[in-house]
Structure formats: C-alpha cells, structure tokens
Enzyme design. Structure first.
Site, PDB file in Angstrom:
ATOM      1  N   THR A   1     -13.445   2.292   7.757  1.00  0.00           N
ATOM      2  CA  THR A   1     -14.610   1.996   6.924  1.00  0.00           C
ATOM      3  C   THR A   1     -15.398   0.952   7.705  1.00  0.00           C
ATOM      4  O   THR A   1     -15.001   0.587   8.802  1.00  0.00           O
ATOM      5  CB  THR A   1     -14.104   1.452   5.561  1.00  0.00           C
TER       6      THR A   1
ATOM      7  N   GLU B   1     -14.226   7.543   4.604  1.00  0.00           N
ATOM      8  CA  GLU B   1     -12.805   7.570   4.272  1.00  0.00           C
ATOM      9  C   GLU B   1     -11.967   7.576   5.551  1.00  0.00           C
ATOM     10  O   GLU B   1     -11.769   6.547   6.152  1.00  0.00           O
ATOM     11  CB  GLU B   1     -12.442   8.749   3.347  1.00  0.00           C
TER      12      GLU B   1
ATOM     13  N   ASP C   1      -8.880  10.465  -1.630  1.00  0.00           N
ATOM     14  CA  ASP C   1      -8.553   9.184  -2.261  1.00  0.00           C
ATOM     15  C   ASP C   1      -8.037   9.371  -3.682  1.00  0.00           C
ATOM     16  O   ASP C   1      -7.572   8.418  -4.304  1.00  0.00           O
ATOM     17  CB  ASP C   1      -9.782   8.266  -2.279  1.00  0.00           C
TER      18      ASP C   1
ATOM     19  N   SER D   1     -11.260   3.408  -5.188  1.00  0.00           N
ATOM     20  CA  SER D   1     -11.496   2.845  -3.863  1.00  0.00           C
ATOM     21  C   SER D   1     -10.812   1.484  -3.755  1.00  0.00           C
ATOM     22  O   SER D   1     -10.425   0.884  -4.753  1.00  0.00           O
ATOM     23  CB  SER D   1     -12.993   2.684  -3.627  1.00  0.00           C
ATOM     24  N   SER D   2     -10.683   1.011  -2.524  1.00  0.00           N
ATOM     25  CA  SER D   2     -10.183  -0.347  -2.284  1.00  0.00           C
ATOM     26  C   SER D   2     -11.270  -1.260  -1.734  1.00  0.00           C
ATOM     27  O   SER D   2     -11.001  -2.427  -1.425  1.00  0.00           O
ATOM     28  CB  SER D   2      -9.022  -0.311  -1.285  1.00  0.00           C
TER      29      SER D   2
ATOM     30  N   GLY E   1     -10.621  -1.092   6.034  1.00  0.00           N
ATOM     31  CA  GLY E   1      -9.170  -1.090   6.161  1.00  0.00           C
ATOM     32  C   GLY E   1      -8.401  -0.394   5.064  1.00  0.00           C
ATOM     33  O   GLY E   1      -7.229  -0.709   4.846  1.00  0.00           O
ATOM     34  N   GLY E   2      -9.019   0.565   4.331  1.00  0.00           N
ATOM     35  CA  GLY E   2      -8.270   1.236   3.270  1.00  0.00           C
ATOM     36  C   GLY E   2      -7.761   0.211   2.269  1.00  0.00           C
ATOM     37  O   GLY E   2      -8.461  -0.740   1.907  1.00  0.00           O
TER      38      GLY E   2
END
Length: 581
Positions: free
Chosen positions: A396, A416, A438, A457-458, A478-479
């Site tokens: 990201t 993603e 996701d 989402s994170s 970074g997910g």
C-alpha cells in the site's frame, strides 16, 4: 483483441537513465510540507503548493504521481481512506473511498464445493477486483475541500507518466517476486517485464497509456472514469482478463452499473484521546482507527515512561495483541454489520482488557466481550469467536501533506496485493485491485463478502491534535502491520520521547495476536530482541521490512518537520516550501 493488445504493448518505451538524486527523508520549514515514499510524488505536491494549491490539492497531485511511480502499490484502479484537518473550521473529516463488491457477490464468492479457494489463485484474477473508489474519492476531496480541479492537479502526474521514471532497486526486487502474476497478463508483462523477467534498476519506464487515462479524467471529470470508455475498459478487463498466450485466470462479474453506482462516503472521524492528545483516525470499514484507539486506551493505564525500555515494549506488544483479538472478531463494514464499536472504544473496557497483561507474553488471546460496555439494545447476539488470522497484503502507500494555512491531509490508498490483481487495463495503463480478497472467504464472520459491501481494511491514516491544534500526523502501508506501525510510532514518539524521525526509523515489532511476532531483518539476536525474549516473546521466521511510513510534525515554534523513511523502501522524500510561498 490481439491486435489491440499489440498496439497497447508497443506504447511502453524503455530507456536507461542516470541514477536518481539523493533523497531527503527529513525537512523542516515554515510553509507547506509533504512526505511520501516517492521523490517525484513529493515534488508534485510541492509544485501544487507553490502554485497556491492547498493541502488537499497537493495530496491528490502526490497520489496521482504515486500511481505512476509506485503502480503496484496504489493507483486509480484501487481505493483508500483520506483524513483531512480543516484549519478554518478546526475540524477533522474523512473520505472513505474503499472499493466495494460488485452486485454479483455473495458470501460464497470465494468458495468451491463449500471450501475456500486457493488464496493466490483468488488474488491474480478478475474475481478479486472490487469497484475502484480512488477517482471518486479524489473528486469528493477536490470538490468539497480543494481549490483546484482535476486538470491542474493531474498535470504533474501526466508529465511523469509521459517522461518516464527510473525503476529503483526495490521496485525491481518486488517485481521479481511477483513475476508469475505479472506474466499472466499481456499488458502488465509488457510494461514491467523484459523477456518475462523484472525490469532492472535504472530502467526508465514510460506509461503513455496512464497519461491518457489521466488526460481523459482531467477533461471529463469523475464521469469519464465511472461512465465513459475507461469504465467500459475496466469491465471488459475484469470479465475477460487480458491474458498472455497460454495463460488462464478466473474471470469476474462486474457491470457498468457497478461503476456508475459507486459512492464515496464522507464519514465522521473516529476520535479517541491519549495522554492529553486527541487522536483522529479512520472509522469503519477501516479497522485501523478503532484498533489503534483500543490499544492506546489499554496502554494509557501504564506509566510507560518509568518502565525499563524492554518492559514498556512488552506492554506495547501485549496491548496490540489484545486489540487485534477484538479487531479480528468484530470489525467489518458498519453498513452491513452491527459492530460493538462504542464498547470497543470504551475506556472502561480497556481497563478490563488491561488486566490481562502480565509479566509473560500471552502468544494467543481470545477476543473480549465489549457488549457489556456497549449500551446498545439493537445488538442482542454475540458473534462467533475470532477466526484464525488471515493473510493480508503488505503493499500500500501513505502520504502526508500540510499547507501554509494549517490544513493537513493524511492519506493511505492501495491496490491490496503488490500489483493488485495483476490486471493492467488495456489502453489505459493502470492496474486493477484485488481488494475482494480482504474479505474472509468463509463464515460465519462479520467480514464475509456481500454485494456492495466494503471489505475490512487495516489502513490507519491518523491526525493527532494537542490543545486543539495539529501536533503530528502519521500513517503507513503494510497490510495489518499498518496498525502496529502507527501504534508503535505513536508509542515511540509520545511514550519513549523519540523525535519523529527516530520513531519512524526504529526497528518495528508487530504483534497481531499470533503465536509469534513479526520483526524486521537484523532484529532477531539484537540486544532489544534478547531483552524481549526474557518476557517470552518469539519472532516469526523470515523477517521482512515492515511498512514505509510518512509523518509531519507541527513544532511549537510554528515550523513544520516532514519525515519520511530514512532506510526502508529505498528512503523516502520529505520536502517543505521555501519562504515566500
């Protein structure tokens, strides 16, 4: 079709150019400021600020350029979350332009014979593509809070796409790791592979097709993307992926109506407090704001400054673990799920969770029960226990911009996975997301796929105020490690007293309620690691770089300091305006 593809492939021109100039990851000044991971993107934002644009205009300009120079991390084929501080109104707002599931989606979208399909197969497919939200998000930001139009803010990115940019070492390295996915699709392979292999560092890549897409948006506005030829090209690419000869991939089912019906959401930010600061984050469907807030609430009950460094970091890791257990169990799109958010954000609930932190690492904890703190009679049922931690992409990008008037933008957006679905839209040069992965592939779970739903989402773009004024802003890619990078940077800066550049550059330790903690290369075996091991912490095998954060600090003397990565992702670029602008 083949002839059209061949024509599109011929547009990719490759030259070799001299090395890039030295990057400046930290800069201090008195005007507007920008921090991104891309030198060209930071320069685009500064150019807009110097032309009288505000922070929102500059953020869109930087984001559009990142879509060119970091095309595997972000772009108009994806979506994101923008947090904006409006200085005149002294308020924070957010723009949710997360991708949505096409109308064809059901909870069984990623099941075959009742079982989840292979994750990697799902990623590199048309079936993984959500309806892109980025262009709609930019439109809302510019229309409501900007001072320029698409034609002005897209001009720098069009120039970079036309002139070209150099492939960096990390660009080449990450492309090499994804060669198999990029080999599937003819337009993607033509742009970023040579003879089926990743482009080498120093290669100049031009993308006139992406410049064409930006020109059409500049001329026709948001409708050019969601209702015009670009929309038709997206739908065709999803439903009939532009495969290389001899390759195969799952097709999706997207319609022109899916694109025409897409809406961004203007949402109230998620507000929490921490040691005298006001912390504004992204609300659901991003889990970033809520998870950071819960972890900070847990940490607030400890006097971390009086603890030995290792004990303070142990406490940070355990607070993160507890917050992630709740994140995994409860958080999802609030338009589809009744989330016990008030309970999760309750200081009293945090006090209950805090009591679970002991002298030894827990390694795996159960979700708590926030419903007792919820006071919401509309949610009588408790969801099932947290499922096993799901794989989540780490690719990201995040940017931070401020202007001379005090407006601030903290913006995270993504495709993603690295390179999203791998599908480059023929004739338009941008890659489509794989955001639908996701979702949790099987249920029952709040985050299963549903038509029109936004996957959890994170992303955690964050703006922090002190005494009603911006103190700093922070965000990262970074997910799921986005959450821990933001949390750890706040912990480093506020609790350990590190200057922001040191807070960013410090080794990252990411605990997300697993059996072992994610760390970076060089951390295992270090004195810091050995000290934490005495508390029982264990490290995941195969350490990898975590995140590429960007921040701006608003200093007490009225200056601003832009801070990007000093070592990760090839070093970032921080710039500030010169006096007179």
């Amino acid at each position: 079709m083949k002839a059209a593809l061949a024509c599109g492939l011929a547009l990719s021109i490759v030259l070799h150019a001299p090395a890039a100039s030295a990057k400046t990851p930290v800069a201090t000044g008195t005007g507007g400021a920008v921090a991104t991971i891309s030198e060209q993107a930071s320069q685009s934002a500064l150019a807009i600020l110097n032309r009288g644009g505000n922070a929102v205009d500059a953020a869109v300009a930087a984001a559009a350029t990142l879509g060119v120079t970091d095309p595997f991390s972000c772009g108009i084929g994806g979506g994101g979350f923008m947090v904006i501080y409006l200085a005149k109104d002294k308020r924070v707002i957010t723009i949710d332009h997360r991708e949505t599931a096409p109308a064809s989606f059901t909870p069984a979208a990623f099941l075959e014979n009742g079982k989840p399909i292979d994750f990697d197969t799902a990623v590199a497919s048309g079936a993984a593509v959500g309806v892109p939200g980025t262009v709609r998000g930019w439109h809302e930001a510019l229309q409501r809070y900007g001072s320029m139009d698409f034609k002005q803010v897209l001009a720098p990115a069009i120039d970079v796409a036309t002139r070209g940019y150099q492939a960096t070492e990390i660009f080449s390295h990450l492309t090499a790791k994804n060669e198999r996915k990029f080999q599937l699709y003819a337009p993607t392979g033509a742009l970023y592979l040579r003879g089926g292999k990743a482009v080498q560092p120093g290669t100049l890549i031009r993308n006139p097709d992406m410049a064409k897409a930006y020109r059409e948006i500049a001329a026709g506005g948001v409708k050019a993307f969601y209702e015009g030829p670009i929309a038709r090209a997206i739908v065709d690419a999803v439903n009939r992926p532009p495969l290389a000869p001899g390759k195969s991939a799952r097709a999706g089912r997207m319609t022109m109506a899916d694109l025409a019906n897409y809406e961004a959401r203007i949402r109230q930010p998620l507000r929490s407090t921490y040691r005298g600061y006001e912390v504004y984050g992204m609300p659901l469907p991003s889990s970033g704001g809520a998870t950071v807030a819960e972890a900070l609430n847990i940490l607030e009950g400890f006097d971390l400054r009086k603890m030995p460094r290792a004990q303070a970091e142990h406490t940070y890791l355990e607070a993160s673990r507890l917050a992630f257990a709740d994140r995994n169990a409860y958080l999802a799109d609030p338009e589809y799920v009744d989330v016990p958010l008030a309970g999760i954000l309750s200081k009293e609930y945090a006090a209950q969770r805090r009591r679970l932190i002991g002298a030894a690492a827990a390694h795996k904890v159960a979700a708590g029960d926030p419903y007792a703190f919820q006071d919401d009679q509309s949610v009588p049922l408790r969801p099932q226990s947290a499922v096993q931690r799901k794989r989540e992409s780490a690719h990201t990008t995040h940017l931070a911009v401020s202007d001379k008037d005090g407006n601030v933008v903290s913006y995270t957006f993504t495709l993603e996975d690295w390179g999203g679905s791998g599908i480059t839209v023929p004739g338009y040069g941008f890659i489509l997301n794989n955001e639908m992965t996701d979702f949790d592939f099987s249920g029952p779970h709040p985050n299963v796929p549903e038509a029109g739903k936004r996957p959890r989402s994170s992303m955690a773009p964050t703006i922090v105020l002190r005494d009603g004024k911006p103190a700093f802003t922070i965000g990262s890619p970074g997910g799921s490690t986005i959450i821990t990078t933001v949390l750890q940077t706040i912990f480093n800066h506020v609790d350990l007293g590190m200057p922001m550049d040191q807070a960013l550059d410090a080794p990252r330790i990411s605990e997300r309620n697993g059996e072992a903690t994610s760390v970076e290369p060089g951390f295992p075996g270090s004195a810091q690691a050995r000290a934490l091991e005495r508390f029982g912490h264990r490290w995941e095998a195969g350490p990898e770089e975590i995140g590429a954060a960007n921040a701006i600090v608003f200093n007490p003397d009225g200056t601003v300091t832009a801070v990007s990565e000093g070592k990760r992702h090839g070093v970032g670029t921080a710039l500030v305006q010169r006096r007179g602008h």
